[in-house]
Write a protein that holds these residues in place. Structure first.
Motif: not given
Length: 153
Positions: A19-41
Motif C-alpha cells: 500500500x505504501x509503494x507507488x511503482x511495481x516493476x514487472x520482469x518478463x522473459x525476453x529470450x537472452x535477457x529479462x525485460x523489466x518495466x516499471x508500472x503504476x499498479x
C-alpha cells in the motif's frame, strides 16, 4: 532468504508495505535477457490471493512478451532512508520491499473498468472519478500472485 532476520512472512504486513509503494516493476522473459518495466499498479485481494492491475497502451513489447510467456516476477520497494554511522565511517539504507512471481493476463473489456478503478485506489484516498474517453485505447492487464516474500531493514 539469506538474512532471515529481515524477512517478512506475515501476509498482512506485506500488504501494508504494498500500500505504501507507488511503482511495481514487472520482469518478463525476453529470450537472452529479462525485460523489466516499471508500472503504476493497483492491488486487489481476492479469496486470500493478491492480484495486481496495470494499464498501458494497446500494443507494445510487453504485450508481445506476455503472449509468448505469461509468467512474470515483480518487485516493489519503499521507505528508503540513508543511515549514516560516523563512528564506523559507513552507511546503509533502510527500506521495505516485496518480490514475487505469478502469471499475467490481459483482462476482458468487461473487467477493464474494475481494473482501472482498483489501480486508481492505490493513488487516491477516496474514489476518484476519471474520464472514460481514453478507456477504449487502454489495455488493462493483471498479475495473479503465486508467491511473494517481503524484506525490511
Amino acid at each position: 532468504m539469506r538474512r532471515s532476520d529481515r524477512e517478512i512472512t506475515d501476509k498482512k504486513e506485506m500488504i501494508e508495505i504494498i500500500k505504501k509503494c507507488d511503482v511495481c516493476r514487472i520482469v518478463l522473459n525476453d529470450e537472452d535477457y529479462p525485460y523489466i518495466v516499471p508500472l503504476n499498479f493497483g492491488m486487489d485481494i481476492q479469496d486470500e490471493g493478491i492480484v495486481f492491475y496495470f494499464h498501458g497502451a494497446t500494443e507494445g513489447k510487453k504485450y508481445d512478451l506476455i503472449r509468448k510467456n505469461n509468467k512474470a516476477t515483480f518487485e516493489m520497494d519503499c521507505s528508503h532512508q540513508l543511515v549514516m554511522d560516523d563512528k564506523k565511517m559507513s552507511c546503509t539504507m533502510k527500506y521495505e520491499s516485496i518480490i514475487g512471481r505469478g502469471h499475467i493476463e490481459i483482462v476482458s473489456e468487461e473487467e477493464k473498468m474494475k481494473g482501472l478503478e482498483i489501480l486508481m485506489k492505490q493513488y487516491h484516498q477516496e474514489d476518484f472519478q476519471f474520464g472514460t474517453a481514453i478507456v477504449p485505447n487502454t489495455n488493462v492487464f493483471k498479475l495473479t500472485v503465486e508467491e511473494m516474500t517481503g524484506k525490511r531493514r
